[in-house]
Design an enzyme around this catalytic site. Structure first.
Site, PDB file in Angstrom:
ATOM      1  N   LYS A  13       0.830  -1.212   0.000  1.00 11.89           N
ATOM      2  CA  LYS A  13       0.000   0.000   0.000  1.00 11.89           C
ATOM      3  C   LYS A  13       0.865   1.264   0.000  1.00 11.89           C
ATOM      4  O   LYS A  13       0.638   2.173  -0.778  1.00 11.89           O
ATOM      5  CB  LYS A  13      -0.903   0.050   1.250  1.00 11.89           C
ATOM      6  N   ARG A  88      -8.842   0.908   9.609  1.00  9.57           N
ATOM      7  CA  ARG A  88      -8.382  -0.454   9.909  1.00  9.57           C
ATOM      8  C   ARG A  88      -9.412  -1.251  10.690  1.00  9.57           C
ATOM      9  O   ARG A  88      -9.181  -2.425  10.971  1.00  9.57           O
ATOM     10  CB  ARG A  88      -7.101  -0.370  10.739  1.00  9.57           C
ATOM     11  N   ARG A 127      11.877  -6.723   4.698  1.00  6.03           N
ATOM     12  CA  ARG A 127      11.803  -5.273   4.443  1.00  6.03           C
ATOM     13  C   ARG A 127      12.900  -4.502   5.197  1.00  6.03           C
ATOM     14  O   ARG A 127      13.111  -4.712   6.383  1.00  6.03           O
ATOM     15  CB  ARG A 127      10.425  -4.808   4.911  1.00  6.03           C
ATOM     16  N   ARG A 160      12.270  -2.183  10.528  1.00 13.19           N
ATOM     17  CA  ARG A 160      11.284  -1.604  11.446  1.00 13.19           C
ATOM     18  C   ARG A 160      11.131  -2.512  12.658  1.00 13.19           C
ATOM     19  O   ARG A 160      11.167  -3.724  12.531  1.00 13.19           O
ATOM     20  CB  ARG A 160       9.931  -1.511  10.733  1.00 13.19           C
ATOM     21  N   ARG A 171       0.460  -8.952  13.611  1.00 17.14           N
ATOM     22  CA  ARG A 171      -0.106  -7.911  12.737  1.00 17.14           C
ATOM     23  C   ARG A 171      -1.001  -8.537  11.663  1.00 17.14           C
ATOM     24  O   ARG A 171      -2.048  -7.981  11.330  1.00 17.14           O
ATOM     25  CB  ARG A 171       1.015  -7.096  12.087  1.00 17.14           C
TER      26      ARG A 171
END
Ligand code: AMP
Length: 213
Positions: A13, A88, A127, A160, A171
């Site tokens: 996204k 969300r 990531r 992160r 998550r």
């Protein structure tokens, strides 16, 4: 153009929103980025938010409504916006609809970035951000050259805090239970568009912009 981007963590996204922002000159409004800025600023709220985010849980709907209504009142969103990471929960979606109704600026579409679970895990665990350039990279998907360029220039490949495997699982669970129902929410309202978000960034961007026509 006023759109909501739906999709699991790791569905791309943020990347696609940034591309669209550059092309169409409308802001990407990422609630995750806004919360990370509050954490970095070390405000009292930021300290509380950090604990919630590090565990992969959701900040409360009340707080998120406060944050998003202030942000949408800013002038740069008057020609449109791309909401990335908000709503969300169903409550957030209802709050957003009410807010935009009051502003007389209804949403045009909710775009779902659709990706398989296995790919999501690889995208999230791999990531990294280059500390020098801010460039988003992935140890599984970026070329060795791109990774080396960052390190050779003296940069670090930063991960992160919420991108470690346990937190990622949580998550994704939170996404399934609380956010995935929004697909039905927007479908029922005739606003849902689905994009196959598996593939290169450029290919997905092409499908994404085609879905917006
Ligand atoms: P993101 O960068 O969108 O993956 O967001 C990172 C984290 O920020 C999430 O795991 C949540 O803890 C928090 N967050 C971001 N957006 C929201 C939202 N709309 N509602 C609740 N929590 C959020």
């Amino acid at each position: 153009m006023r759109i909501v981007l739906l999709g699991a963590p790791g569905s791309g996204k943020g990347t696609q929103a940034k591309n669209l922002m550059a092309e169409r000159n409308i802001p990407q409004i990422s609630t995750g980025d806004m919360l990370r800025a509050a954490v970095a600023a070390g405000t009292r709220f930021g300290v509380k938010a950090k604990a919630i985010m590090d565990a992969g849980n959701l900040v409360s709907d009340d707080i998120m409504l406060g944050i998003i209504s202030e942000r949408l009142a800013e002038a740069d969103g008057s020609e449109g916006f791309i909401l990335d990471g908000f709503p969300r929960t169903e409550q957030q979606a209802l709050d957003l609809a009410e807010l935009l109704d009051e502003m007389r600026t209804p949403l045009d579409a909710a775009v779902l970035m659709d990706v398989d679970f296995d790919i999501l895990m690889k995208r999230l665990t791999g990531r990294r951000t280059c500390s020098l350039t801010g460039k988003l990279l992935n140890v599984h998907f970026s070329s060795q050259q791109e990774l080396d360029d960052c390190v050779n220039a003296g940069g670090e490949l930063l991960q992160r805090e919420d991108d470690n495997e346990d937190v990622i699982r949580n998550r994704l669970d939170v996404y399934r239970t609380q956010t995935e129902p929004l697909i039905g929410f927007y479908r029922k309202r005739g606003m849902l568009r689905t994009v196959n978000a598996d593939g290169s960034i450029d290919d997905v961007y092409e499908r994404f912009t085609a879905a917006l026509q």
